[in-house]
Design a protein around this motif. Structure first.
Motif, short mmCIF file in Angstrom:
data_model
loop_
_atom_site.label_atom_id
_atom_site.label_comp_id
_atom_site.label_asym_id
_atom_site.label_seq_id
_atom_site.Cartn_x
_atom_site.Cartn_y
_atom_site.Cartn_z
N ILE A 121 5.40 -44.64 76.18
CA ILE A 121 4.53 -43.82 76.53
C ILE A 121 3.24 -43.92 75.48
O ILE A 121 2.36 -42.95 75.48
N TYR A 122 3.12 -44.97 75.04
CA TYR A 122 1.91 -45.19 74.16
C TYR A 122 0.55 -44.82 74.66
O TYR A 122 -0.25 -44.21 74.27
N ASP A 123 0.33 -45.05 75.96
CA ASP A 123 -1.10 -44.85 76.73
C ASP A 123 -1.09 -43.35 77.05
O ASP A 123 -2.43 -43.12 77.30
N LYS A 124 -0.24 -42.70 76.74
CA LYS A 124 -0.31 -41.32 77.20
C LYS A 124 -0.31 -40.23 76.18
O LYS A 124 -0.94 -39.21 76.13
N CYS A 125 0.51 -40.92 75.01
CA CYS A 125 0.61 -39.75 73.98
C CYS A 125 -0.63 -39.56 73.05
O CYS A 125 -0.80 -38.39 72.87
N GLY A 126 -1.19 -40.60 72.37
CA GLY A 126 -2.24 -40.30 71.44
C GLY A 126 -1.81 -40.18 70.08
O GLY A 126 -2.73 -40.15 69.43
N GLY A 127 -0.59 -40.28 69.78
CA GLY A 127 -0.11 -39.97 68.57
C GLY A 127 -0.31 -41.20 67.60
O GLY A 127 -0.60 -41.06 66.51
N CYS A 128 -0.09 -42.52 68.29
CA CYS A 128 -0.37 -43.84 67.68
C CYS A 128 -1.76 -44.33 68.25
O CYS A 128 -1.91 -43.95 69.67
N GLN A 129 -2.63 -44.80 67.59
CA GLN A 129 -3.71 -45.69 68.28
C GLN A 129 -3.74 -47.22 68.02
O GLN A 129 -4.67 -47.59 68.81
N LEU A 130 -2.94 -47.70 67.48
CA LEU A 130 -3.28 -49.11 67.01
C LEU A 130 -1.71 -49.89 67.26
O LEU A 130 -1.60 -51.17 66.82
N GLN A 131 -0.92 -49.23 68.13
CA GLN A 131 0.33 -50.16 68.42
C GLN A 131 0.01 -51.58 69.34
O GLN A 131 0.79 -52.28 69.30
N HIS A 132 -1.22 -51.51 69.88
CA HIS A 132 -1.58 -52.80 70.61
C HIS A 132 -2.05 -54.00 69.43
O HIS A 132 -2.42 -54.96 70.19
N LEU A 133 -2.32 -53.62 68.24
CA LEU A 133 -2.98 -54.49 67.35
C LEU A 133 -1.79 -54.96 66.32
O LEU A 133 -0.99 -54.16 65.92
N GLY A 195 12.49 -28.86 85.84
CA GLY A 195 13.93 -29.46 85.36
C GLY A 195 14.46 -28.65 84.22
O GLY A 195 15.44 -28.83 83.84
N GLY A 196 13.67 -27.64 83.72
CA GLY A 196 14.24 -26.78 82.53
C GLY A 196 13.26 -26.96 81.32
O GLY A 196 11.93 -27.65 81.33
N LEU A 197 13.98 -26.52 80.10
CA LEU A 197 13.19 -26.66 78.88
C LEU A 197 12.85 -28.36 78.61
O LEU A 197 13.73 -29.33 78.75
N VAL A 198 11.81 -28.59 78.05
CA VAL A 198 11.09 -29.79 77.85
C VAL A 198 10.45 -29.85 76.47
O VAL A 198 9.98 -28.69 75.90
N GLY A 199 10.41 -30.74 75.81
CA GLY A 199 9.66 -30.94 74.65
C GLY A 199 9.28 -32.44 74.26
O GLY A 199 10.14 -33.23 74.30
N GLY A 200 7.96 -32.48 73.61
CA GLY A 200 7.55 -33.91 73.56
C GLY A 200 6.28 -34.06 72.89
O GLY A 200 6.00 -33.57 71.54
N PHE A 201 5.22 -34.25 73.68
CA PHE A 201 3.93 -34.21 73.02
C PHE A 201 2.99 -33.74 74.23
O PHE A 201 3.27 -33.51 75.53
N TYR A 202 1.75 -33.30 73.83
CA TYR A 202 0.72 -33.08 74.81
C TYR A 202 0.01 -34.13 75.37
O TYR A 202 -0.15 -34.95 74.57
N ARG A 208 -0.62 -29.82 78.34
CA ARG A 208 0.39 -30.03 79.15
C ARG A 208 1.36 -30.90 78.40
O ARG A 208 0.95 -32.10 77.93
N ILE A 209 2.55 -30.35 78.14
CA ILE A 209 3.72 -30.72 77.46
C ILE A 209 4.40 -32.02 78.31
O ILE A 209 5.07 -31.63 79.27
N ILE A 210 4.63 -33.07 77.80
CA ILE A 210 5.04 -34.27 78.48
C ILE A 210 6.69 -34.38 77.79
O ILE A 210 6.55 -34.33 76.43
#
Length: 511
Positions: A121-133, A195-202, A208-210
């Motif tokens: 989910i690297y391209d959606k999350c935004g928590g990391c910016q450099l995994q592709h380096l 599907g019910g309760l979810v938790g993850g990242f914006y 919007r929580i994914i």
């Protein structure tokens, strides 16, 4: 795709802030020139217009991880993962007189440091910016980022280690042998879907929580606890907080883990005091997650994106968990700040102690001491340490941690450093070394004035922001200090953040 009229090619010249070599403008005709300049641009005289597509060379990367390229000398900041040394096709999104913004459409010629990001989910999350380096590329870029800030913002002279002149040596970034699963704290927003309760990242650019099952920079135990808490919550019918309506109960799940002790704390951040079927929930957590030794509730009823409210209570177990940095033991409460990468924190603090040059006879002042992490680390090697911090709760934690480690020679006081330190001086306290570890905005100007008035032999500056580090080093250098060395430390692999430790000595003294 726009018409052929709007597809142009440019190539940039200039220093490469990513540590890569420039490869010229192979596809751009003459370097720095656009092949087909349109008759009209949205700002007169600019070589590009909004919605144009151009091929450019990426000559660097800014502090947000955006690629930097040029068309006829005009700078474009490129979103979407363009790396230094690459030829890329981009679409211009916005233009200003001095610079514009574009998004990456295609990598025409890839950097040898480009890798496949392992996170799904690297391209959606935004928590990391450099995994592709590549990790080696990340460490090189972070060092160069520090060098650029020192030279451009601080107007400071940076030199190679082998050089004979007296410029600042910026050492290679200290990285991790295993740069994954390093975070000891997870703060997960909770939402609801069909599907019910979810938790993850914006989702990027929204609230919007994914849902997310795993995060590759989180400790594995944190992932497991969050997943189980979500499942238990669904079972017992816990509702998720809705930002728009202000309704619903569970806002965040916060998990903390002691890397050395294995102890875990779970904090449920709720929109209200009462938790339905509380005992059932706690019993399920105790049964399914035996590593959890503390379950706390934090109440936050305000319509805000701040995670914690003012009221915290222990639902079950202990009020703190414990962990170590080196040989120093720390108590971690639900609200207390504690470095999220304990492995690299030990590296960072070890360098701080080295730069302080402690023999056991020194008096050290730790400005911005927080819960006393650096103070207590220094206290293992100094005669006396004084810590000051403006946050009252942090000082309470610091005093408790000093007592926990039987360090009576470490003293803490609440207040602003620029107010407290001069008062200490009036009381006859003279510092051989002053250590500062300020927030991202850097040191308060009055604190810098205070340091210059105190005239310690050494100043050790721990920084989380190269820009404000460079600004403050300039002030200290103008006031009679010389910056000897700067050591970047990678506290947050795969992100754009870099910590640094700088050693300054008073002019006229040897290192």
């Amino acid at each position: 795709m726009t018409s052929h009229r709007n597809e142009r090619t440019g190539s940039g010249k200039g220093s490469n802030s990513g540590g890569q070599t420039n490869r010229g403008g192979k596809r751009g005709g003459r370097a720095g020139r656009a092949m087909n300049t349109p008759a009209e641009t949205q700002i007169a005289g600019l070589p590009v217009a909004k919605n144009d597509e151009v091929v450019i060379e990426i000559i660097g990367m800014n502090h947000d991880g955006e690629g930097v390229g040029r068309v006829d000398g005009y700078t474009l900041f490129v979103q979407g993962g363009a790396l230094p040394g690459e030829q890329v096709r981009v679409k211009v999104l916005k233009i200003k007189k001095q610079y514009g913004y574009a998004k990456l459409l295609e990598v025409v010629e890839a950097s040898p440091d480009r890798v496949a990001a392992p996170c799904l989910i690297y391209d959606k999350c935004g928590g990391c910016q450099l995994q592709h380096l590549s990790y080696e590329g990340q460490l090189a870029w972070k060092r160069q980022h520090v060098v650029d800030a020192l030279e451009r913002i601080g107007k400071l002279n940076v030199t190679d280690e082998e050089s004979s002149n007296r410029g600042i040596v910026v050492l290679p970034t200290l990285g991790m042998s295993e740069p994954w699963r390093y975070r000891n704290k997870a703060q997960v927003p909770i939402g609801v879907t069909e599907g019910g309760l979810v938790g993850g990242f914006y989702a990027r650019g929204s609230h919007r929580i994914i849902d997310m099952e795993t995060c590759l920079i989180q400790h594995e135990s944190n992932d497991d606890v969050v997943a189980r808490v979500k499942a238990i919550g669904r079972r017992v019918g816990i509702t998720a907080y809705n930002e728009e309506t202000g309704q619903g109960l569970l806002r965040h799940v916060v998990v903390k883990v002691g890397f050395r002790t294995g102890e875990m704390m779970l904090v449920l951040v709720t929109n209200g005091n009462k938790i339905p079927r509380e005992n059932e929930w706690i019993n399920a957590i105790r049964e399914e997650i035996p590593a959890v030794v503390s379950v706390c509730q934090n109440v936050n009823t305000r319509q805000t994106n701040v995670i914690f409210g003012d009221v915290t209570r222990v639902l079950w177990g202990k009020d703190v968990i414990y962990d170590y940095i080196g040989d120093v033991k720390f108590a971690i409460s639900a609200r207390s700040f504690y470095q999220v990468n304990p492995v690299q924190t030990e590296v960072l603090y070890g360098k701080t102690v080295e730069y302080a040059g402690l023999t056991g006879a020194e008096t050290v002042i730790d400005a911005y001491c927080g819960i006393g992490t650096i103070s207590l680390f220094l206290g293992q090697h100094a005669k006396q340490v004084y810590g000051v911090e403006i946050v009252k709760e942090a000082i309470e934690d610091a005093r408790a941690n000093a007592e926990l480690n039987n360090m009576q020679h470490v003293t803490f006081e609440v207040g602003a450093s620029e107010d407290v330190i001069p008062r200490w001086k009036e009381q006859g306290i003279e510092a051989d070394v002053i250590v500062v570890d300020p927030p991202r905005k850097g040191c308060d100007p009055r604190l810098l004035e205070t340091i210059l008035e105190m005239k310690p032999e050494r100043v050790v500056y721990v920084s989380c922001n190269p820009a404000t580090l460079a600004r403050d080093l300039r002030v200290l250098e103008d006031g009679g200090y010389r910056t000897v060395e700067v050591q970047p430390v990678d506290m947050f692999p795969h992100t754009v953040h870099v910590e640094s430790v700088a050693l300054l000595v008073r002019n006229g003294t040897d290192r």
